[in-house]
Enzyme design. Structure first.
Site, PDB file in Angstrom:
ATOM      1  N   SER A   6      35.849  -9.524 -22.318  1.00 44.92           N
ATOM      2  CA  SER A   6      36.774  -8.944 -23.234  1.00 44.92           C
ATOM      3  C   SER A   6      36.253  -7.457 -23.024  1.00 44.92           C
ATOM      4  O   SER A   6      34.684  -7.180 -23.102  1.00 44.92           O
ATOM      5  CB  SER A   6      36.896  -8.911 -24.414  1.00 44.92           C
ATOM      6  OG  SER A   6      37.597  -8.425 -25.642  1.00 44.92           O
ATOM      7  N   TYR A  27      33.384 -11.344 -32.832  1.00 47.12           N
ATOM      8  CA  TYR A  27      34.348 -11.435 -32.000  1.00 47.12           C
ATOM      9  C   TYR A  27      33.479 -10.308 -30.764  1.00 47.12           C
ATOM     10  O   TYR A  27      33.304 -11.339 -29.724  1.00 47.12           O
ATOM     11  CB  TYR A  27      35.538 -11.149 -31.929  1.00 47.12           C
ATOM     12  CG  TYR A  27      36.569 -11.738 -30.324  1.00 47.12           C
ATOM     13  CD1 TYR A  27      36.574 -12.825 -30.328  1.00 47.12           C
ATOM     14  CD2 TYR A  27      36.684 -10.208 -29.808  1.00 47.12           C
ATOM     15  CE1 TYR A  27      37.656 -12.935 -28.863  1.00 47.12           C
ATOM     16  CE2 TYR A  27      37.542 -10.518 -28.633  1.00 47.12           C
ATOM     17  CZ  TYR A  27      37.452 -11.176 -28.394  1.00 47.12           C
ATOM     18  OH  TYR A  27      38.630 -11.965 -27.199  1.00 47.12           O
TER      19      TYR A  27
END
Length: 249
Positions: free
Chosen positions: A141, A154
């Protein structure tokens, strides 16, 4: 296009969003694609039907991640459909919003179990199935490249996945196996329902130098390249697939 004819691919979380686009793209290149889903069997069946309607080959099977024994169960299910694998795409993941003082221990463990631990053991237990010259692509990401306090757990889990990619590239190079990560930016999928708001979507589009939000195919095309023989000399890399997000910061 048949650059992957004769190859077999595993795409975790391949029934929706980016995973679905990856599964469909690899199938268009000729690969037999095994895609996993957690709970949405209908979406998985629709993805397989779409692949087959386009002349490709795919199969779907349920494989919840983040649970004890998840990797073993995944491969046992995969083995019922295919004999060996050439491409592993660790795409499945879950979001983990929250500032550091808002993240519970349970939330943290869940985010790491799905986003970091599961890919680790999927690869570990897939190595005897993965043929020499194979490909591993881990979907990371863009939040690992900037400070993003609102998703601290995350981002940390995806950071762990990137380090795993780098280490595996060194470990598996002798077998001709490449290992790379791909880091998308903001992608328009059903996990971002807020994009139905034109103002919010327009705001997200401003992060890219192209003035739009990303589409699943934008990421899938990069994965297809890394899965192909054209990427045989590319390993240990984290490919930014964010449309240049953050270049002006």
């Amino acid at each position: 296009m048949n650059g992957l004819t004769g190859k077999t691919a595993l795409v975790t979380g391949g029934s929706r969003g980016i995973g679905r686009a990856i599964a469909e793209r690899l199938a268009r290149e000729g690969a037999l694609v095994g895609l996993t889903y957690r709970g949405d069997e209908t979406a998985a069946r629709e993805t397989v039907a779409t692949v087959e309607a386009a002349g490709g080959k795919a199969f779907a099977f349920r494989a919840p991640l983040g649970e004890p024994g998840d990797a073993r169960a995944l491969w046992e299910a995969f083995d019922r459909h295919a004999d060996g694998v050439d491409i592993i795409v660790n795409n499945a993941g879950i979001a983990g919003p929250g500032l550091i003082d808002e993240v519970s221990e349970e939330d943290y463990d869940r985010v790491f179990a799905v986003n970091a631990k599961a890919p680790f053991f999927i690869v570990q237990q897939g190595l005897r199935r993965l043929r020499d010259g194979g490909r591993i692509v881990n979907i990371s990401s863009g939040v690992t490249k900037v400070a993003f306090p609102q998703m601290v757990a995350y981002a940390a889990a995806k950071g762990a996945l990137e380090v795993l990619s780098l280490t595996l590239a060194q470990t598996l190079g002798a077998r001709g196996i490449t290992v790379n990560a791909v880091s998308p930016g903001t992608i328009e999928t059903d996990i971002h329902p807020w994009m139905a708001d034109p103002e919010l979507k327009a705001g997200a589009a401003k992060y890219s130098v192209f003035g739009r939000v990303g589409q699943p195919a934008d990421v899938a095309d990069v994965v297809a390249f890394l899965a192909s023989d054209d990427a045989r000399w590319v390993t240990g890399q984290n490919i930014d697939a964010s449309g240049g997000s953050g270049l002006g910061l």
